[in-house]
Design a protein around this motif. Sequence first.
Motif, mmCIF file in Angstrom:
data_model
loop_
_atom_site.group_PDB
_atom_site.id
_atom_site.type_symbol
_atom_site.label_atom_id
_atom_site.label_comp_id
_atom_site.label_asym_id
_atom_site.label_seq_id
_atom_site.Cartn_x
_atom_site.Cartn_y
_atom_site.Cartn_z
ATOM 1 N N LYS A 1 0.854 -1.186 0.000
ATOM 2 C CA LYS A 1 0.000 0.000 0.000
ATOM 3 C C LYS A 1 0.889 1.234 0.000
ATOM 4 O O LYS A 1 0.709 2.134 -0.794
ATOM 5 N N ASN A 2 1.880 1.231 0.891
ATOM 6 C CA ASN A 2 2.851 2.315 0.922
ATOM 7 C C ASN A 2 4.131 1.882 0.217
ATOM 8 O O ASN A 2 4.579 0.751 0.382
ATOM 9 N N ALA A 3 4.698 2.790 -0.573
ATOM 10 C CA ALA A 3 5.978 2.486 -1.216
ATOM 11 C C ALA A 3 7.069 2.379 -0.156
ATOM 12 O O ALA A 3 7.975 1.555 -0.249
ATOM 13 N N ILE A 4 6.962 3.236 0.866
ATOM 14 C CA ILE A 4 7.953 3.255 1.940
ATOM 15 C C ILE A 4 7.238 3.339 3.274
ATOM 16 O O ILE A 4 6.315 4.134 3.441
ATOM 17 N N PRO B 1 2.684 5.308 -3.057
ATOM 18 C CA PRO B 1 3.393 5.269 -4.339
ATOM 19 C C PRO B 1 2.950 6.376 -5.304
ATOM 20 O O PRO B 1 1.871 6.932 -5.185
ATOM 21 N N GLY B 2 3.822 6.663 -6.266
ATOM 22 C CA GLY B 2 3.489 7.606 -7.330
ATOM 23 C C GLY B 2 3.699 9.058 -6.960
ATOM 24 O O GLY B 2 3.141 9.936 -7.608
ATOM 25 N N HIS B 3 4.489 9.311 -5.934
ATOM 26 C CA HIS B 3 4.733 10.690 -5.525
ATOM 27 C C HIS B 3 6.201 11.090 -5.657
ATOM 28 O O HIS B 3 7.085 10.248 -5.714
ATOM 29 N N TYR B 4 6.381 12.396 -5.673
ATOM 30 C CA TYR B 4 7.708 13.015 -5.785
ATOM 31 C C TYR B 4 7.925 13.743 -4.465
ATOM 32 O O TYR B 4 7.251 14.720 -4.169
ATOM 33 N N ILE B 5 8.839 13.221 -3.670
ATOM 34 C CA ILE B 5 8.970 13.696 -2.299
ATOM 35 C C ILE B 5 10.383 14.191 -2.005
ATOM 36 O O ILE B 5 11.368 13.541 -2.356
ATOM 37 N N ALA B 6 10.446 15.348 -1.372
ATOM 38 C CA ALA B 6 11.742 15.893 -0.970
ATOM 39 C C ALA B 6 11.986 15.594 0.498
ATOM 40 O O ALA B 6 11.090 15.734 1.335
ATOM 41 N N VAL C 1 16.517 2.909 -16.472
ATOM 42 C CA VAL C 1 16.560 1.931 -17.561
ATOM 43 C C VAL C 1 16.024 0.560 -17.150
ATOM 44 O O VAL C 1 15.441 -0.160 -17.952
ATOM 45 N N ASN C 2 16.167 0.211 -15.884
ATOM 46 C CA ASN C 2 15.667 -1.079 -15.394
ATOM 47 C C ASN C 2 14.206 -1.053 -14.976
ATOM 48 O O ASN C 2 13.745 -1.966 -14.306
ATOM 49 N N ARG C 3 13.486 -0.005 -15.347
ATOM 50 C CA ARG C 3 12.086 0.168 -14.963
ATOM 51 C C ARG C 3 11.885 0.036 -13.449
ATOM 52 O O ARG C 3 11.104 -0.816 -12.981
ATOM 53 N N PRO C 4 12.579 0.861 -12.664
ATOM 54 C CA PRO C 4 12.433 0.775 -11.205
ATOM 55 C C PRO C 4 11.062 1.275 -10.766
ATOM 56 O O PRO C 4 10.416 2.042 -11.489
ATOM 57 N N LEU C 5 10.640 0.842 -9.593
ATOM 58 C CA LEU C 5 9.393 1.355 -9.016
ATOM 59 C C LEU C 5 9.677 2.586 -8.169
ATOM 60 O O LEU C 5 8.792 3.371 -7.870
ATOM 61 N N GLY D 1 4.891 6.943 -13.515
ATOM 62 C CA GLY D 1 4.239 6.430 -12.316
ATOM 63 C C GLY D 1 5.193 5.939 -11.237
ATOM 64 O O GLY D 1 4.836 5.136 -10.382
ATOM 65 N N ILE D 2 6.425 6.442 -11.279
ATOM 66 C CA ILE D 2 7.447 6.026 -10.326
ATOM 67 C C ILE D 2 7.343 6.880 -9.061
ATOM 68 O O ILE D 2 6.786 7.970 -9.085
ATOM 69 N N THR D 3 7.880 6.388 -7.947
ATOM 70 C CA THR D 3 8.013 7.187 -6.733
ATOM 71 C C THR D 3 9.452 7.698 -6.663
ATOM 72 O O THR D 3 10.383 6.928 -6.907
#
Length: 234
Positions: free
Chosen positions: A11-14, A43-48, A170-174, A205-207
Amino acid sequence: MAVMLEVAEFKNAIETDNLWRVYRIGNDIEVPALRGLNLQISPGHYIALKGRSGSGKTTLLNCLSGLDRPTSGQVSVLGYDLAKLNDRQLTQWRREQLGFVFQSFGLLPTLSAYENVELMLRIKGVRARERHDRAMYCLDLVGLRKWVEHRPYELSGGQQQRVAVARALVNRPLLIFADEPTGELDSETAREILGLFQRIVAEEGITILMASHDPLVDDYVDMILQLKDGQLAN
Ligand code: ADP
Ligand code: MG
């Protein structure tokens, strides 16, 4: 020999639960770099991840990517409880599901931009045609189609960081971890890289979790986590 990683759902990426990392120097000096962190990042967010130098940003990224082991507490990333993976599984997991971008680019100086990116797929054993197509797709995505034959020393800092971003993708990371990715760039170039990450999160759609103390990041990210002395400040 590759070991099979069980497929994980999440549910959570981290997620971290009471995460501590205490460095020991000699017998009697302890440096508590992370002090009981509780994190949930969907998941799917851009976080600083912000905070001044020494606040624990790099230590946290290392614990989340399995490069370092916590002193206590739980870490779950992309559905994997990292404590349950041995070093070999961690290496494989990192290679298959994560991408990394660093402050100093970390490109191999004797390889072209294309070769730096394609190498990741060679390591994975991807066949030639697919390696070429995927590497070119990623280099195109970061705007370097015309520069693929150039070596790092023939490229500007911003272009080198773009190669590093293509390599991370390139490795299609999540999930991509970036540690001070704009630290060696002027502010205009920094904005280009920050905007590129924003586009990647939206389109692929990456985090992305990015450690930075650059004030520019505020204009680009979805969320800011503020670290202070190893604790979340907000
Ligand atoms: P940041 O990335 O935010 O600058 P770090 O995670 O590098 O912070 O450092 C957090 C704290 O841990 C600092 O006090 C730093 O001096 C200490 N530290 C980092 N790495 C080590 C290490 N390998 N050994 C001892 N202390 C360390
Ligand atoms: Mg750091």
